[in-house]
Design an enzyme around this catalytic site. Sequence first.
Site, PDB file in Angstrom:
ATOM      1  N   CYS A 111      -8.081  29.832  38.582  1.00 58.66           N
ATOM      2  CA  CYS A 111      -7.717  29.125  37.353  1.00 58.66           C
ATOM      3  C   CYS A 111      -8.221  27.685  37.395  1.00 58.66           C
ATOM      4  O   CYS A 111      -8.733  27.169  36.399  1.00 58.66           O
ATOM      5  CB  CYS A 111      -6.202  29.151  37.169  1.00 58.66           C
ATOM      6  SG  CYS A 111      -5.627  28.384  35.634  1.00 58.66           S
ATOM      7  N   CYS A 210       1.705  33.352  37.308  1.00 59.65           N
ATOM      8  CA  CYS A 210       2.237  33.110  35.964  1.00 59.65           C
ATOM      9  C   CYS A 210       2.114  34.312  35.046  1.00 59.65           C
ATOM     10  O   CYS A 210       2.947  34.495  34.158  1.00 59.65           O
ATOM     11  CB  CYS A 210       1.555  31.891  35.344  1.00 59.65           C
ATOM     12  SG  CYS A 210      -0.186  32.134  34.907  1.00 59.65           S
TER      13      CYS A 210
END
Length: 376
Positions: A111, A210
Amino acid sequence: MTDTSQRPRPLRVLAAMSGGVDSAVAAARAAEAGHDVTGVHLALSANPQSFRTGARGCCTIEDSRDARRAADVIGIPFYVWDLADRFREDVVEDFIAEYEAGRTPNPCLRCNEKIKFAALLDKALALGFDAVCTGHYAKVIVHDDGTRELHRASDMAKDQSYVLGVLDEKQLAHALFPLGDTVTTKDEIRAEAERRGLSVAKKPDSHDICFIADGDTQGFLAGRLGKAEGDIVDESGTVLGTHEGAYGYTIGQRKGLRIGTPAPDGKPRYVLDISPVNNTVTVGPAAALDVDGLTAIKPRWCGAAPTGPGAYTAQLRAHGGETAVTAELVDGELRVLFGEPVRGVAPGQAIVLYDGTRVVGSATIATTTRAKASAV
């Protein structure tokens, strides 16, 4: 040498605000330093309610609201940018594909590479911003000749340079980490947030992946890859049990093997190898996890690529320690030898090389060499 947070001229800064306390304090410090700061929250799911809930500090609707409230208190403009498609392609789909191939990826590192310091930074630069600010604990050092280096945070207990080892010098030129010089406890960061009137002061930290709402990685993968029953074998190939998908295991795993037959020596067994080709999981004793070398691919350097063999320290997981290594780049592939055998190194993970506190670069582990056996 000077830290980028001490540049004399004010910068146009885009502060990535996750909704957590670290990114809120980082944005506040950047604004207090005189920079022209704009806050942005990244919407990373087409359906945010499918992401983790419970105020954990990333990716949910409530996190977006927390980030907006923090920006209001700081007194900076705030926007929400939709990067859900890019996140799905570059992080979630990569995560699934890596596990399917028998490797163990790090989605937070991916990410940072693909979203925060590629998609976000590219968009920020196109809009005229000078830098992207995040709440990571790391430092960018600028030399007199303008070259930059990424270093560990002043507080090793909070250092996050491992997940930033994918950043190149161009990206470092536009990175701002206001928390990097902080030598304080997390309680003191929270106390600072409270003094600043930020409602996220007591918000719990985020630790889980997440995009896996319930924390069940194996269930998440099974829902996307389906069940694929195969054998669990020992090093001689004897079948000890079965599994419902080799992708549900990682190198070094001990729990959840569901092997009814005890080992001859009565000691625990660990996952030694995952083979998606024949859908088998190989288990064995802890000592068989020891490796003395590895090869790594897709190297990314925080500056110029090293030439010739060199002595470094290496970090092999986000919360792991350092180990002494010698490393050399050969035909675009990083070849690493450990000073002493290390245990439980999994293909797909990142190896990050350090020279003292300086981050040299990062690469993805492709193969490992057993300390007293054949390659895994």
